[in-house]
Structure formats: structure tokens, C-alpha cells
Motif scaffolding. Sequence first.
Motif, PDB file in Angstrom:
ATOM      1  N   ARG A 138      -7.818   2.832  -3.184  1.00 17.08           N
ATOM      2  CA  ARG A 138      -8.386   2.422  -2.150  1.00 17.08           C
ATOM      3  C   ARG A 138      -7.687   1.028  -1.633  1.00 17.08           C
ATOM      4  N   ALA A 139      -7.186   1.326  -0.159  1.00 21.72           N
ATOM      5  CA  ALA A 139      -6.312   0.430   0.305  1.00 21.72           C
ATOM      6  C   ALA A 139      -6.724   0.291   2.058  1.00 21.72           C
ATOM      7  N   GLU A 140      -7.342  -0.812   2.267  1.00 18.49           N
ATOM      8  CA  GLU A 140      -7.617  -1.131   3.517  1.00 18.49           C
ATOM      9  C   GLU A 140      -6.465  -1.358   4.592  1.00 18.49           C
ATOM     10  N   GLY A 141      -5.874  -0.784   5.114  1.00 19.43           N
ATOM     11  CA  GLY A 141      -4.669  -1.009   5.901  1.00 19.43           C
ATOM     12  C   GLY A 141      -3.523  -1.198   5.070  1.00 19.43           C
TER      13      GLY A 141
ATOM     14  N   ALA B  73      -6.538  -5.380  -2.253  1.00 24.64           N
ATOM     15  CA  ALA B  73      -7.291  -5.933  -1.236  1.00 24.64           C
ATOM     16  C   ALA B  73      -6.845  -7.313  -0.872  1.00 24.64           C
ATOM     17  N   ARG B  74      -6.861  -7.953   0.109  1.00 17.81           N
ATOM     18  CA  ARG B  74      -6.299  -9.234   0.486  1.00 17.81           C
ATOM     19  C   ARG B  74      -7.369 -10.373   0.643  1.00 17.81           C
TER      20      ARG B  74
ATOM     21  N   GLU C 231      -6.937  -0.378  -6.471  1.00 16.66           N
ATOM     22  CA  GLU C 231      -7.635  -0.981  -5.397  1.00 16.66           C
ATOM     23  C   GLU C 231      -6.511  -2.182  -5.029  1.00 16.66           C
TER      24      GLU C 231
ATOM     25  N   MET D  89      -0.951  -3.841   3.417  1.00 14.85           N
ATOM     26  CA  MET D  89      -0.828  -5.087   2.558  1.00 14.85           C
ATOM     27  C   MET D  89       0.542  -5.463   2.594  1.00 14.85           C
TER      28      MET D  89
ATOM     29  N   THR E 234       1.410  -9.071   9.201  1.00 20.03           N
ATOM     30  CA  THR E 234       1.052  -7.535   8.334  1.00 20.03           C
ATOM     31  C   THR E 234       1.451  -6.431   9.316  1.00 20.03           C
TER      32      THR E 234
ATOM     33  N   SER F  72       0.749  -1.110   0.054  1.00 17.28           N
ATOM     34  CA  SER F  72       0.222  -0.158   0.050  1.00 17.28           C
ATOM     35  C   SER F  72       0.805   1.206  -0.013  1.00 17.28           C
TER      36      SER F  72
END
Length: 512
Positions: free
Chosen positions: A374-377, A414-415, A412, A379, A509, A352
Motif C-alpha cells: 500500500r503506497a499512496e503515490g 505513508a508520508r 505500507e 514517496m 515529490t 515506492s
Amino acid sequence: MIRLPGKIARTGPRRCRRGIHSLRAKLTIVNVCLLALGIVAATAVSLMGMRHYLLERVDAELLMSRNALGRSGFTQKEIDSLSAIGALREQFMPDASGAGSLPRSSTVLVALDADHRPIAFAQVPPTGRQLELADAVDDPEALAASAEADDVSLGSDPYRVVGTTLADGSMVLMATDTGAVHSGMKKALKLDLALGTILLTFLAVATMLGTRHRLRPLEDMVETASAIAEGDLTRRVPAGHDPVTEIEQLRVALNSMLHQVESAFETRENSAAQLRRFVADASHELRTPLSAIRGYLQLYDKGMLREPAERTRALARMTAEADRMGRLVEELLTLARLDQHPQLRLCAVDLSRLVRDAADDLRAQQPHRPVAVRAEGAMVVQGDESGLRQVVGNLLANIRAHTPADAPVRVELAREENGDGPAGGQVRLRVADEGPGMDREDADRIFDRFFRASSGASSGAHSAQPVGSGLGMAIVQAVVASHGGAVTVQTAPGEGLAVTVALPAAARTLTP
């Protein structure tokens, strides 16, 4: 059908060669020889058994008569005075004078005195056959003492002879003709030879026909090998109707080998074609900046750049072309290094962070382009940071170079926990634009080296003035493959281009 280049001489015959050296002839000869040995052995054993059986019967009759005569205790004179002398004459004296009407007997009897000379027996003088019998026996005493009969020849006729001693010391020799036994053995031998010859002929014909059927797959293999030697790599050995296990295994193994040879040849041809195309494209890409630099140098050498502004512009153009050529050489070196599967410097990399840095660079270069990240935390992936940074940079540089400056971009991260990475998951990076998109044919070749789409300004396409070297997406695929990941493309004309990179997630992580 794949053909080998050039003319290749045939290395084998279309058919198996006939003759004494062929496998079919050798098998036939071996089978016939083995059967002939068996027939000879069986014939010899049967003839020996028959001879032993028949001669044993003759010997038994002779020994029975000798024992009866020896146990009687008669002397020569007592035998002469017996009233039953007529019966003895009928049995033992077929050639006696005055007895021409008596039938010829197969038994010959002769009496010998103490000096082993033939004498009259039962008042009948010895005949010629009896004299021959007396002369044929060398040691009558040893014959009388022996418990077995002996072989003698009277003229050309074979006989079996025994001897006995009478009470007065005289001796009697008895012999039986065995010509019938030998004649029967000769007839049996001829019959065995005739039947053996018929059997050998039948076996030779059956072996030739059988081996022709059984060895047909080998002839098919010879034909297939000859066809392949002539250039037809698609030929295979056909399956037989009644295959032998070993030959069927050989056919399957040979077809598998031929399939691998065909695949290896196709791979080599494709690699050679790609190499030729790569060399041609690289030469073309390097020739363009070199031609521009050479042109400006010739203008300067001829004094045509007189104004300072013209010289400044020419120097800037030469510097730009040199930079372009340097970038091209650097990308070629990167691909060459990746092709050699180098040892990566793996570490935990926050993908990210790399994505945000690349997005900031794109916003700085094209302020009017909408860029959404868009990155959730964090990666985290296990990989080489410089290589992964180059992947993200090339994907955004491809969009910057081949789409309109105001085309929106979405990045984007995502995991997915159901992946198959080392930690049981995958990190997916998806870079999508809203540009003109690509045709399906061009999308299938987007990762080829030096590839530029033939359509207008689209993702991965080139306009009237080519932009980029066509190596960016090839580098992306090579770097991702070296990390154990995969790259996929989704596009259609007018729908933009979306590139998805899947990388194995790291075991831990990081906190953003």
C-alpha cells in the motif's frame, strides 16, 4: 561497581601529607609571618610616636626655661645676689653641699664661664652630676645657638640638654633626665611583644583549624582519585557542608570529568566486548563454509567421489558454500564502509518504486505467500538508491528466510507532514508479517551483528539449520542511520514482527 582490569598501583596517598610542605602548613606560616610583620610595624610606629610625644614635652619644658632665663637679661653676679636664690637651689641644685635634705630633681643646671669651664651658680659650687653635664657637651656655643634640645648621657642615664647665654657672656646648660621615658617605652615594648605572641599563637591555631575544615574537600578529592586509581570508577567527590565557591566549582568539574571517564571506560569495554563477539561470530560464520569446502575437497582427493552424480553434487555444494562465504564477506565490507560514515551519493529516490520491485521479487521467489503493498503515490526521499534498495531487500529477505512460506506480508508507505525532515515531513516504511514473532529480549538485540534469536522459526530467529548470516538487520540500521532516519521494531510471540523505517522526505515529490 566498575573495576579496572588487573592490579593498578596506587598513585596517590589516601590523605594529604602533613609537614612543612603541605598547603595547610604553608598557609599557616604565611598568615603568621604577615601578622608578625604587622605587629612589628605597628609596635615600631607606636613606640616612635610615644617617644616623640614624651620627648617633645621634655624639650618644650627645657626650651621654655631656657627662653625665660635668656630673656631675663641677668648676669652671673645678678643671679648670685638675688634674694630668690633659695628657690633656684631647690629646683636646680639637688646635690649641692649642705643641701642634703633637698629632694633629688630630674633637672641638672650648670654654669660655664667664657672658657666653658664649670663655675659656681647662685653661690653653689658645681656638683659631680653638673661636672658630668659640662664634660658631656662638646660645643656649648652650638647648643646655645640651636633651637632644639640634644641627647647626652650622664653616666648610664639619658638626658636632654639645652643651653643659653647670659648677658655677661657666661653660659648655662640645663638637662632633664629622660630615663622614665625610656623605661616606659621598654615596658610598652614588652607588653606589645607579649600580646603579639599571644595573637600569633591564636592565629596559628585558628589557621590550622580553619584550613583543615576548608581543605577537607581537597582531601576528599585525593581519596576519590586514589580509589579510582585502584579501580573503583563509581567514586565521586562528596559535597561539603559549607563549600567554598572555587572548591565547589572544582568538585563539580572533577565529578563531571569522572563521569565522562566512567562513561568512556564503559563504552570502551562494550566496544571491546562487541568486537570480540563480532570476531568470534565472523570466524564461526566463515569457518562453516570453509569446513564444508575442505571436506568435499578431501573426499575428492581421496577418490571417494567416484560417481559423476556425487562429483556434481559435491561441486554444487562447494559452489553454494563459496557463494555464501562471498555474500558474508560482502556484507562485512558493507558494514565496515558504513561504520566509516562514507559520503553518500544523494539524489531524489522514489521509495515506492523500490518497494514494488522488492515485493515483485518476493512473489517470484515465494508464489504462495500473500504480499500486500500500500503506497499512496510516489514517496520521494533524498538518499542513496543502492543503500535504500538494500534496506527494503533485507527487510523482505528477513521475512522470507525466517517465517513460514504462507505467512502474509504487508508493506505500507505513508508520508507524515508533521515530521522533522528537510521538507517538514517524513516517509514511513512499515514492513509487517504474520509469523510467530519474537520475544522482547530477542527483539532488543535484533540489530546486533550476527544475532539470531534462540526461539524456533520466527522473524529473525533460526531453525535447526541456520539461515542467513545475521547481518541483514544490522545493515538496515546502519544504512537508515546514515540517511538521518530511525528504525523501530514491534513484535510479540505469536503476533508477528513489524519493522518501521522513518526517513526524512525530500523537498519535492515525483509523479508515479
